[in-house]
Design an enzyme around this catalytic site. Structure first.
Site, PDB file in Angstrom:
ATOM      1  N   GLY A  37     -46.150  29.937   5.550  1.00 60.57           N
ATOM      2  CA  GLY A  37     -45.411  29.685   4.315  1.00 60.57           C
ATOM      3  C   GLY A  37     -45.581  28.326   3.687  1.00 60.57           C
ATOM      4  N   ARG A  66     -38.327  36.804   6.934  1.00 67.45           N
ATOM      5  CA  ARG A  66     -37.636  36.985   8.217  1.00 67.45           C
ATOM      6  C   ARG A  66     -38.607  37.362   9.330  1.00 67.45           C
ATOM      7  NH1 ARG A  66     -31.701  39.711   8.123  1.00 67.45           N
ATOM      8  NH2 ARG A  66     -30.637  38.200   6.808  1.00 67.45           N
ATOM      9  N   ASP A 127     -32.442  30.510  11.889  1.00 72.37           N
ATOM     10  CA  ASP A 127     -33.847  30.713  12.239  1.00 72.37           C
ATOM     11  C   ASP A 127     -33.957  31.655  13.430  1.00 72.37           C
ATOM     12  OD1 ASP A 127     -36.616  30.389  12.615  1.00 72.37           O
ATOM     13  OD2 ASP A 127     -36.522  28.281  12.014  1.00 72.37           O
ATOM     14  N   LYS A 278      -5.681  -0.333  20.138  1.00 76.68           N
ATOM     15  CA  LYS A 278      -6.248  -1.008  21.307  1.00 76.68           C
ATOM     16  C   LYS A 278      -6.282   0.002  22.448  1.00 76.68           C
ATOM     17  CE  LYS A 278      -7.653  -5.138  22.754  1.00 76.68           C
ATOM     18  NZ  LYS A 278      -6.678  -6.259  22.799  1.00 76.68           N
ATOM     19  N   GLY A 308      -8.688  -8.490  19.074  1.00 74.12           N
ATOM     20  CA  GLY A 308      -9.818  -7.714  19.586  1.00 74.12           C
ATOM     21  C   GLY A 308      -9.654  -6.223  19.404  1.00 74.12           C
ATOM     22  N   ASN A 421       3.474   9.730  28.120  1.00 74.34           N
ATOM     23  CA  ASN A 421       4.692   9.931  27.332  1.00 74.34           C
ATOM     24  C   ASN A 421       4.755   8.887  26.221  1.00 74.34           C
ATOM     25  OD1 ASN A 421       6.044  12.119  28.737  1.00 74.34           O
ATOM     26  ND2 ASN A 421       6.346  10.693  30.432  1.00 74.34           N
ATOM     27  N   PHE A 476      10.292  16.485  24.262  1.00 74.39           N
ATOM     28  CA  PHE A 476      11.752  16.401  24.405  1.00 74.39           C
ATOM     29  C   PHE A 476      12.153  15.400  25.475  1.00 74.39           C
ATOM     30  CE2 PHE A 476      10.865  20.344  27.057  1.00 74.39           C
ATOM     31  CZ  PHE A 476      11.125  19.777  28.292  1.00 74.39           C
ATOM     32  N   ASP A 481      18.680   9.723  29.863  1.00 69.14           N
ATOM     33  CA  ASP A 481      18.388   8.320  30.156  1.00 69.14           C
ATOM     34  C   ASP A 481      17.384   7.711  29.182  1.00 69.14           C
ATOM     35  OD1 ASP A 481      16.275   9.803  31.109  1.00 69.14           O
ATOM     36  OD2 ASP A 481      16.286   8.956  33.143  1.00 69.14           O
ATOM     37  N   ARG A 523       5.767  19.937  19.660  1.00 65.25           N
ATOM     38  CA  ARG A 523       5.465  18.876  20.619  1.00 65.25           C
ATOM     39  C   ARG A 523       4.078  18.293  20.324  1.00 65.25           C
ATOM     40  NH1 ARG A 523       4.782  20.758  26.728  1.00 65.25           N
ATOM     41  NH2 ARG A 523       2.647  21.106  26.003  1.00 65.25           N
TER      42      ARG A 523
END
Length: 527
Positions: A37, A66, A127, A278, A308, A421, A476, A481, A523
């Site tokens: 081609g 093809r 292809d 960082k 930095g 966390n 959650f 605490d 979450r």
């Protein structure tokens, strides 16, 4: 395996970079050229003698191109073992000439996908003949040289010059390995595109592949090797970035820059935003009336860690922001674009890298992320949940004020990009304390509060900026605490996913302290 002379080459490429010069050099070695081609046309127009592959097969190209190389005359010439008498007899009986060099680069499927082409256009750029020939030549690399990258033309010619028109087995094996990797990456791009189109979330087979963007000096540590590979995924960021100045980026630079840019993309560019990262965690995030104001607010959160660091902005980097940023050492600045004046200011800092990406990634866009495990991969869809799309539910007696609600939305955007966390204190569109990656949520809350106190002392303030702030938690509170630590730090409102068995206990603690609390129902774990 001995060196193998190249007498005939089949060339069929979509990317014609360097093609004519390479083919001319092959012809100078006496190599017969066969082509298809557009490649054949380009060689003929350059004055080179070239045989159309149709003359080899006895069949014309058909079905819109093809079908042209899927024929025994081609694959027999690639696969025949030269030292095998039976193979030589079959070649002679069926008039199959040996093909000693295959040069193929594939239809540009990845580029077609990247420009947002239609489904049908993408299919037509898959292809078939090219990968089939590449795999055949690669399998038979004991006898055949296969080239899938124009960057290797020079090395092939150098070996031919050194070995009387032949290539060494070492080069053939190395090029075969590269060829198999190329078809693997190509098939991975096609496979993942079709899987996405079909909505397959956990297919039986998952292919991952990429093209080397840059060989890196080392990985996370100097004793580790590394490279940066681009995939077919179309997303603005480090893969689309142009580096305007500075030394080569390291593995850690790239990882941190990606983290910073993904975080800053959470903010609408109509409102200037700055993220300082960082070690893959934000250490300061803020919005403001200008990039300069946003930077000042982000820097105030943790000026020690910012030294930095990596800085990402969500709009064109202007001169005012650039002038202020260079006052402290910064590894990388990444932006969708930069003004000429800003570029000139940063040019004076030779070690500072400036990357412009051409746009912002869409935080809502679908995509995949992958992580390696011993013997496997963990693959998941990208966290495309955005707080603005969430149905926020007030669960305390006191509802948040408009200011608290705005800051909670801001803080939850940031918490999405902090390692779990994660606890984020925010006030007036800026983080004032960030706790990341701790084994308990209460420790994250305390560390964030302590860092806020340190920043306040450095700024000469009488009290910590967590006084009157809001707090976001990526997941959650399993116990009250963690919330108690936030209350102690002076937070007045909390945004969290909810869903704990002890939600009632946590809500009661918030009510007792007259805090407003909002549940997102979503979450944002980040490991």
């Amino acid at each position: 395996m001995p060196p193998r002379p190249i007498a005939r080459a089949l060339l069929s490429v979509s990317d014609k970079t360097g093609l004519v010069d390479f083919a001319r050099a092959l012809a100078a070695h006496g190599v017969a050229l066969v082509s298809t081609g557009g490649t054949r046309k380009a060689l003929a127009e350059a004055g080179l003698a070239v045989t159309d592959v149709a003359e080899l097969t006895g069949y014309p190209e058909m079905m819109d191109g093809r079908v042209k190389t899927l024929h025994p005359a081609v694959h027999g010439g690639l696969l025949a073992i030269r030292d095998n008498a039976e193979h030589r007899a079959a070649m002679q009986a069926h008039a199959i000439p040996a093909i000693d060099l295959l040069v193929v680069n594939l239809y540009p499927f990845e580029a077609t996908l990247a420009r947002g082409a239609s489904f049908d256009d993408c299919v037509e750029n898959i292809d078939i003949g090219g990968p089939a020939m590449i795999r055949a030549a690669s399998k038979n690399h004991a006898d055949v040289t296969v080239v899938v990258d124009a960057a290797d033309y020079g090395e092939v010619l150098a070996e031919m010059a050194e070995n009387g028109g032949a290539t060494t087995p070492e080069l053939r094996r190395r090029l075969a390995a590269k060829a198999y990797a190329r078809t693997a990456a190509y098939d991975a791009a096609i496979s993942n595109w079709l899987l996405a189109e079909a909505g397959e979330e956990a297919p039986t087979f998952r292919a991952v592949g990429g093209v080397l963007a840059e060989a890196l000096r080392y990985g996370e540590n100097p004793h580790q090797s590394a490279g940066f590979y681009r995939t077919a995924q179309t997303r603005f960021g480090v893969a689309t970035a142009e580096q305007l100045q500075g030394k080569a980026l390291s593995y850690n630079n790239l990882n941190d820059t990606d983290a910073a840019f993904e975080c800053v993309a959470e903010f609408d560019p109509a409102e200037p935003a700055v993220v300082i990262v960082k070690h893959a965690n934000p250490c300061g995030v803020a919005v403001g009336d200008t990039l300069l104001q946003a930077y000042e607010k982000a820097l105030a959160c943790d000026p020690v860690s910012a030294f930095g660091g990596i800085i990402a902005v969500n709009r064109l980097l202007d001169a005012d922001a650039a002038r202020r940023i260079v006052e402290i050492f910064t590894e990388v600045i990444v932006a969708p674009a930069a003004s000429a004046e800003a570029i000139a200011i940063l040019a004076a800092r030779k070690n500072l890298r400036l990357l412009v990406t051409g746009g912002l990634p869409d935080p809502r866009a679908a995509g995949l992320t992958a992580k390696t495990l011993a013997g496997g991969l963990l693959v998941q869809s990208r966290d495309a949940a955005v707080v603005d799309d969430m149905a926020l539910k007030v669960v305390t007696k006191r509802a948040p004020s408009a200011r608290e609600m705005a800051d909670m939305r801001f803080a939850f955007r940031v918490a999405k990009h902090v390692k779990s966390n994660a606890i984020v204190y925010a006030r007036d569109g800026a983080t004032v304390g960030i706790g990341a990656g701790q084994m308990s949520r209460v420790d994250s809350a305390r560390i964030a509060a302590r860092k806020a106190e340190d920043a306040a002392r450095a700024a000469g303030l009488a009290e910590s900026l967590t006084r009157g702030s809001v707090v976001a938690s990526d997941a959650f509170f399993p116990f009250a605490d963690g919330l108690d630590a936030a209350i102690e730090a002076g937070a007045t409102a909390v945004i969290q996913p909810g869903g704990s068995m002890r939600d009632a206990e946590v809500i009661a603690a918030a009510d007792k302290a007259d805090l407003a609390m909002v549940f997102t129902g979503v979450r944002h774990f980040r490991h």
